[in-house]
Write an enzyme that holds these catalytic residues in place. Structure first.
Site, mmCIF file in Angstrom:
data_model
loop_
_atom_site.group_PDB
_atom_site.id
_atom_site.type_symbol
_atom_site.label_atom_id
_atom_site.label_comp_id
_atom_site.label_asym_id
_atom_site.label_seq_id
_atom_site.Cartn_x
_atom_site.Cartn_y
_atom_site.Cartn_z
ATOM 1 N N GLY A 12 0.842 -1.187 0.000
ATOM 2 C CA GLY A 12 0.000 0.000 0.000
ATOM 3 C C GLY A 12 0.873 1.231 0.000
ATOM 4 N N LYS A 18 -0.490 0.242 6.654
ATOM 5 C CA LYS A 18 0.129 -1.091 6.622
ATOM 6 C C LYS A 18 0.765 -1.483 7.951
ATOM 7 C CE LYS A 18 2.931 0.008 3.384
ATOM 8 N NZ LYS A 18 2.605 1.438 3.396
ATOM 9 N N ASP A 39 10.562 0.456 5.489
ATOM 10 C CA ASP A 39 11.086 1.593 6.250
ATOM 11 C C ASP A 39 12.279 1.180 7.110
ATOM 12 O OD1 ASP A 39 9.215 3.297 5.157
ATOM 13 O OD2 ASP A 39 7.893 3.289 6.908
#
Length: 177
Positions: A12, A18, A39
């Site tokens: 997404g 998410k 990330d």
């Protein structure tokens, strides 16, 4: 009853929810699952790769990805797959900027594993509001990515975080596993 799924891939756009869904999945699924996001990969890269053309760059809502980032990302994907092959169940939180090509790269790394592909949708305006409230994102990424990451994609299950809370989305995903 334990599921046969070994990997859940959440795709997404930025600020679509998410990470919240991943945490809720860890709470609602009966087995232990690790949650790993792109990330984290970016956070552990050298600072020079977060600024230069060879790494990953963020500006005006756009994300640019260079060759050195791709090499490290491929190694990361292979490492995630190795953890799964060693017995861990993993929830991957990613942003498929390359659409179907991004998925293909994950499919290569995860060959032979039982994967559940999840589309995490969120209205662009809602995601942009979350992005603004978070304050830790480059302005415009959420709106730019909201539809882009889903182009050419097919999923085993889709959820919409603009219409349901993270725990509700996690329950929908868990029901499909």
């Amino acid at each position: 009853m334990p599921s046969s799924a070994q990997v859940i891939v959440l795709n997404g756009g930025s600020s679509s929810g998410k990470s919240g869904i991943a945490r809720c999945l860890q709470a609602v699924l009966p087995e232990a699952w690790l949650a790993i996001g792109v990330d984290t990969l970016i956070d552990v890269m050298p600072a020079r790769l977060r600024l230069g053309s060879e790494g990953i760059g963020f500006a005006d809502g756009d994300v640019s990805v260079g060759a050195e980032f791709r090499v490290l990302e491929d190694a990361w994907m292979t490492g995630v797959a190795a953890m799964v092959r060693a017995g861990a169940r993993v929830i991957v939180d990613d942003v498929f900027l390359g659409g179907a090509e991004s998925r293909r790269r994950w499919e290569t790394a995860l060959t032979g594993l039982d994967v559940v592909w999840v589309g995490v949708r969120c209205d662009a305006e809602v995601a942009a509001g979350r992005e603004l409230a978070r304050g830790d994102r480059v302005a415009g990424m959420a709106e730019t990515q909201a539809d882009l990451v889903h182009r050419g994609m097919t999923y085993d299950v889709e959820v919409d975080t603009a219409k349901a809370e993270a725990v509700e989305c996690a329950r929908v995903i868990a029901a499909k596993i």
